[in-house]
Design an enzyme around this catalytic site. Structure first.
Site, PDB file in Angstrom:
ATOM      1  CG  HIS A 339     -12.720  22.879  -0.622  1.00  0.00           C
ATOM      2  ND1 HIS A 339     -12.065  22.670   0.528  1.00  0.00           N
ATOM      3  CD2 HIS A 339     -13.831  22.529  -0.430  1.00  0.00           C
ATOM      4  CE1 HIS A 339     -13.147  22.611   1.476  1.00  0.00           C
ATOM      5  NE2 HIS A 339     -14.464  22.619   0.871  1.00  0.00           N
ATOM      6  CG  ASP A 343     -19.810  16.624   1.627  1.00  0.00           C
ATOM      7  OD1 ASP A 343     -19.421  17.531   2.205  1.00  0.00           O
ATOM      8  OD2 ASP A 343     -21.016  15.970   1.999  1.00  0.00           O
ATOM      9  CG  ASN A 345     -13.180  19.088  -0.329  1.00  0.00           C
ATOM     10  OD1 ASN A 345     -12.612  18.531  -0.896  1.00  0.00           O
ATOM     11  ND2 ASN A 345     -14.403  19.370  -0.656  1.00  0.00           N
ATOM     12  N   GLY A 346     -13.059  18.569   4.433  1.00  0.00           N
ATOM     13  CA  GLY A 346     -12.405  18.675   5.491  1.00  0.00           C
ATOM     14  C   GLY A 346     -11.999  17.662   6.283  1.00  0.00           C
ATOM     15  NE  ARG A 347     -16.467  14.863   6.602  1.00  0.00           N
ATOM     16  CZ  ARG A 347     -17.614  14.933   6.026  1.00  0.00           C
ATOM     17  NH1 ARG A 347     -18.497  13.853   6.709  1.00  0.00           N
ATOM     18  NH2 ARG A 347     -18.040  15.605   5.081  1.00  0.00           N
ATOM     19  CG  LEU A 348     -11.281  13.068   2.236  1.00  0.00           C
ATOM     20  CD1 LEU A 348     -11.484  13.194   0.548  1.00  0.00           C
ATOM     21  CD2 LEU A 348     -10.807  11.469   2.417  1.00  0.00           C
ATOM     22  CG  HIS A 349      -7.709  19.560   5.967  1.00  0.00           C
ATOM     23  ND1 HIS A 349      -6.516  19.974   5.792  1.00  0.00           N
ATOM     24  CD2 HIS A 349      -8.062  19.906   7.024  1.00  0.00           C
ATOM     25  CE1 HIS A 349      -6.294  20.709   6.906  1.00  0.00           C
ATOM     26  NE2 HIS A 349      -7.358  20.650   7.593  1.00  0.00           N
ATOM     27  NE  ARG A 350     -11.106  17.492  10.591  1.00  0.00           N
ATOM     28  CZ  ARG A 350     -12.010  18.181   9.584  1.00  0.00           C
ATOM     29  NH1 ARG A 350     -11.628  19.350   9.396  1.00  0.00           N
ATOM     30  NH2 ARG A 350     -13.059  17.896   9.590  1.00  0.00           N
TER      31      ARG A 350
END
Length: 515
Positions: A339, A343, A345-350
């Site tokens: 992380h 802000d 992180n979730g979209r970059l993770h996917r």
């Protein structure tokens, strides 16, 4: 536990570290090492014990072995058992080596200089701690594989002549998640999902494929925002979709991740861009005090540059030699546990999932698997996978709250984000990719075939603009092939009864022909 010290769990027990055993048994391997040395590490998903019966079985997070598998009751015995039957847990091994110091490993090698397990431990000690033991280079012994490829996924090894081993670890000391071979993963890898996808689209006309690809790309972009609880304007969804469509064209490094964060955030007036300059967590705040209530504590901001360098090395090295879906799971879930940003992180993770699959040529050219939309449909399973590690990690992170309702981490946690068991994450991602191939891709191409056929038939009967044709088709789909009284009285009041009946007949015939 010094070599030769009595094992504090030499007797059979029914509960170990709050985990019930399927029957009274004697803990061995990593279980004993963690307890005897009080190692501050996440307890492995599966532990081992010696049961009273001559039957090997697995139940309740335990592998139960027979009395003949009982190791010697010392450090060497339990380490050897762990390497032989439990695979590599790099977080446990590194914490153990720090506790024992070099002497026990040096003694093991001197006692068995040609022993495969001793040489593997010797290599791992030097590799993990970046130090050199007081031992001469190995002169004899068959080259041993550091990772047992029958138990955990590995890469093609490079020789370490000093230890006479093949280093087939799927990463570097800076980032090396491990993935166990499971029946589910073996079956997915054997399927060759990338080849299946290419065969599937080979029969789809180019114009239809282009429309399918555009729809799936937009669907994935929208879903990635929805997972985060956001409903941004259409132009922002489209811009992020364009970025996903370009995934795999640039290598991943800190500059690229920061570039992507700027795109995904859009309005950054209230967001710190770039690597975090303070702690971070995922969770809630106490309604009365504002104190943090973490479900997951992110990596310390001081450790972020080194951890991102580890991700970069993995992307350019081991990720090129692992199965693409396995590599995508390790990289993407490693990123989201770290992380690194305030802000996005979730979209970059996917995005990183798309990056690896595209870079490796796993997707057919021009087509993005709508992984985010599948994740959105399986959001509870997704959260369970994320928690499979976070819940074991959280009790080991010592933190205190800040005046701003954030957290400050008080202990060294960097290895927790380098060496996690990515097996559940790999299984989940394979399930998502398989569903896009088995369901989403054929469903969307079939939908467009039906829609095109319907449009041609209706336009031969009635001159109707595309906007109304789309609405007509949507109404019929929503009402099992019938036009509702509302639709007849409002949007399509100009249709005669005969025309309305004919439209319904056309729709039914096309659906029947499509099977």
């Amino acid at each position: 536990m010094e070599q030769g010290q009595e094992n504090p769990f030499s007797g059979a027990v029914s509960i170990f570290h709050g985990r019930w055993m399927p029957e009274a048994a004697i803990p061995v391997g990593y279980a004993v090492l963690i307890d005897a040395f009080d190692l501050p590490v996440p307890v492995p998903i599966t532990l081992s014990a010696i049961g009273p019966r001559h039957k090997v079985y697995q139940a309740g997070g335990w592998n139960i072995y027979t009395p003949r598998h009982q190791p010697d009751n010392d450090l060497a015995g339990h380490l050897t058992f762990a390497l032989r039957y439990e695979g590599l847990d790099l977080a446990v091994l590194k914490a153990l080596f720090r506790q024992t110091g070099p002497e026990p490993i040096t003694n093991m090698v001197r006692a068995a200089p040609t022993g495969a397990y001793a040489r593997r431990l010797w290599f791992l000690y030097e590799w993990l701690l970046d130090t050199r033991l007081d031992l001469p280079d190995a002169a004899q012994g068959t080259y041993a594989l550091v990772v047992d490829p029958d138990r955990q996924f590995a890469v093609v090894g490079t020789s370490s002549t000093r230890h006479r081993v093949k280093n087939n670890l799927p990463g570097t000391p800076a980032f090396c998640p491990m993935i166990f071979r499971t029946p589910a993963l073996e079956a997915f890898v054997a399927r060759g999902l990338g080849d299946e996808a290419r065969q599937l689209i080979a029969e789809v006309p180019a114009d239809l494929l282009a429309r399918t690809a555009a729809f799936l790309l937009l669907k994935d972009s929208r879903s990635s925002f929805q997972i985060e609880g956001e409903d941004p304007p259409q132009d922002r969804i489209q811009r992020w979709g364009q970025v996903i469509g370009e995934a795999g064209r640039r290598s991943i490094d800190r500059a690229e991740l920061e570039r992507l964060q700027r795109i995904v955030i859009g309005d950054a007036r209230f967001v710190h861009l770039g690597l975090r300059a303070e702690g971070g967590f995922i969770g809630e705040h106490d309604r009365l005090t504002g104190a943090p209530i973490p479900d997951h504590v992110s990596a310390r901001h001081e450790d972020l540059p080194a951890l991102i360098d580890g991700l970069t090395s993995f992307d350019r090295g081991a990720a090129q030699r692992l199965d693409p879906v396995l590599a995508a799971a390790a990289l993407a879930f490693g990123f989201v546990y770290i992380h690194p940003f305030e802000d996005g992180n979730g979209r970059l993770h996917r995005y990183l999932i798309h990056h690896v699959l595209a870079e490796r040529g796993f997707n057919p050219p021009g087509l993005v698997f709508p992984v985010s939309s599948v994740i959105l449909d399986r959001i509870d399973a997704y959260r369970t996978v994320l928690e499979s590690y976070s819940r074991r990690l959280l009790p080991l992170v010592r933190w205190q709250s800040t005046d701003r309702g954030n957290v400050t981490v008080l202990n060294d946690t960097s290895d927790f984000y380098r060496y996690f068991d990515a097996t559940p994450h790999a299984e989940f991602l394979f399930e998502c990719v398989a569903r896009t191939i088995d369901v989403d891709l054929p469903t969307e191409t079939a939908f467009l075939r039906i829609y095109d056929a319907f449009k041609i038939e209706v336009q031969q009967m009635i001159d109707m603009p595309d906007r109304l044709l789309d609405l007509l088709f949507r109404f019929l789909r929503q009402n099992e092939g019938r036009l509702s009284k509302r639709a007849r009285d409002k949007e399509f009041s100009a249709l005669s009864d005969a025309e309305a009946a004919r439209v319904e007949t056309i729709y039914a015939a096309i659906q029947e022909a499509a099977g």
